[in-house]
Design an enzyme around this catalytic site. Structure first.
Site, PDB file in Angstrom:
ATOM      1  N   ILE A 225      41.872   7.797 -25.019  1.00 19.87           N
ATOM      2  CA  ILE A 225      43.154   7.593 -25.687  1.00 19.87           C
ATOM      3  C   ILE A 225      44.235   8.490 -25.092  1.00 19.87           C
ATOM      4  CG2 ILE A 225      42.580   9.222 -27.541  1.00 19.87           C
ATOM      5  CD1 ILE A 225      44.137   7.282 -29.464  1.00 19.87           C
ATOM      6  N   CYS A 226      45.446   7.977 -25.068  1.00 22.07           N
ATOM      7  CA  CYS A 226      46.650   8.696 -24.687  1.00 22.07           C
ATOM      8  C   CYS A 226      46.615   9.123 -23.213  1.00 22.07           C
ATOM      9  CB  CYS A 226      46.862   9.876 -25.633  1.00 22.07           C
ATOM     10  SG  CYS A 226      48.567  10.443 -25.754  1.00 22.07           S
ATOM     11  N   HIS A 227      46.530  10.429 -22.929  1.00 21.60           N
ATOM     12  CA  HIS A 227      46.485  10.933 -21.560  1.00 21.60           C
ATOM     13  C   HIS A 227      45.066  10.966 -20.983  1.00 21.60           C
ATOM     14  CE1 HIS A 227      50.518  12.358 -22.627  1.00 21.60           C
ATOM     15  NE2 HIS A 227      50.745  12.476 -21.325  1.00 21.60           N
TER      16      HIS A 227
ATOM     17  N   TRP B 215      49.064   6.551 -22.554  1.00 22.89           N
ATOM     18  CA  TRP B 215      50.419   7.049 -22.750  1.00 22.89           C
ATOM     19  C   TRP B 215      51.250   6.492 -21.588  1.00 22.89           C
ATOM     20  CZ3 TRP B 215      52.939   8.973 -26.652  1.00 22.89           C
ATOM     21  CH2 TRP B 215      54.172   9.603 -26.444  1.00 22.89           C
TER      22      TRP B 215
ATOM     23  N   SER C  32      43.500   3.289 -25.720  1.00 26.31           N
ATOM     24  CA  SER C  32      44.659   3.168 -26.601  1.00 26.31           C
ATOM     25  C   SER C  32      45.749   4.097 -26.101  1.00 26.31           C
ATOM     26  CB  SER C  32      44.292   3.511 -28.045  1.00 26.31           C
ATOM     27  OG  SER C  32      43.609   2.445 -28.663  1.00 26.31           O
TER      28      SER C  32
END
Length: 175
Positions: A107-109, A128, A156
């Site tokens: 998720i994200c980074h 991200w 995500s």
């Protein structure tokens, strides 16, 4: 049947909710969550750029094997995956885990570590937004969606996507 899920982080810079909420979802579903990190002791969690709580490390990445776990979760935070991608053992663990075909959720980074492990090539994923170029340069197809499942890879974009991320993770491990 209960599964063992590894949550791999560096020693600091972990976005708190991206570790704690998927962790809690796994535990609530009857699974065992373990924090795997580069060093023993505790890791420093963050709420964006501010230090928040700490969490105890269960095992060092150098002491685990792919066979110990049924799934791998890579929480984000900017500094966390940036540190992981510079650690050869962590990158090898991520690469080998991914190659095992077991679920890998980032998720994200966190996809930065997957880029370093050369495991985004030919895959469709999200992250991200600032990672778009890195993912494309690594041969992946970046999309702006809440959650993307491509084979054993679940991704995500940010903390707002955690409910969908958790649902996809639990579905992938058989809940």
């Amino acid at each position: 049947m209960s599964k063992r899920i590894a949550f791999l982080t560096a020693s600091e810079g972990i976005e708190e909710v991206e570790l704690t909420q998927p962790w809690q979802a796994a535990v609530d579903a009857g699974h065992t969550a373990e924090l795997v990190s580069l060093d023993e002791g505790e890791v420093q969690l963050f709420q964006h750029l501010d230090k928040s709580s700490t969490q105890r490390v269960d095992r060092r990445v150098s002491d685990v094997s792919i066979g110990d776990y049924d799934a791998l979760v890579l929480p984000g935070g900017v500094a966390n995956p940036d540190a992981l991608r510079t650690d050869a053992e962590a990158v090898a663990f991520v690469r080998d885990f991914f190659d095992s075909g077991k679920p890998v959720a980032a998720i994200c980074h966190a996809p930065w570590t997957l880029v370093e492990a050369d495991r985004v090539r030919g895959r469709r994923l999200t992250s991200w937004p600032s990672l778009q170029t890195d993912i494309r340069n690594g041969g992946g197809e970046w999309v702006d969606e809440e959650v993307v499942v491509d084979g054993n890879l679940i991704t995500s974009r940010n903390p707002d996507d955690i409910p969908a991320f958790n649902s996809a993770l639990l579905a992938a491990i058989g809940d």
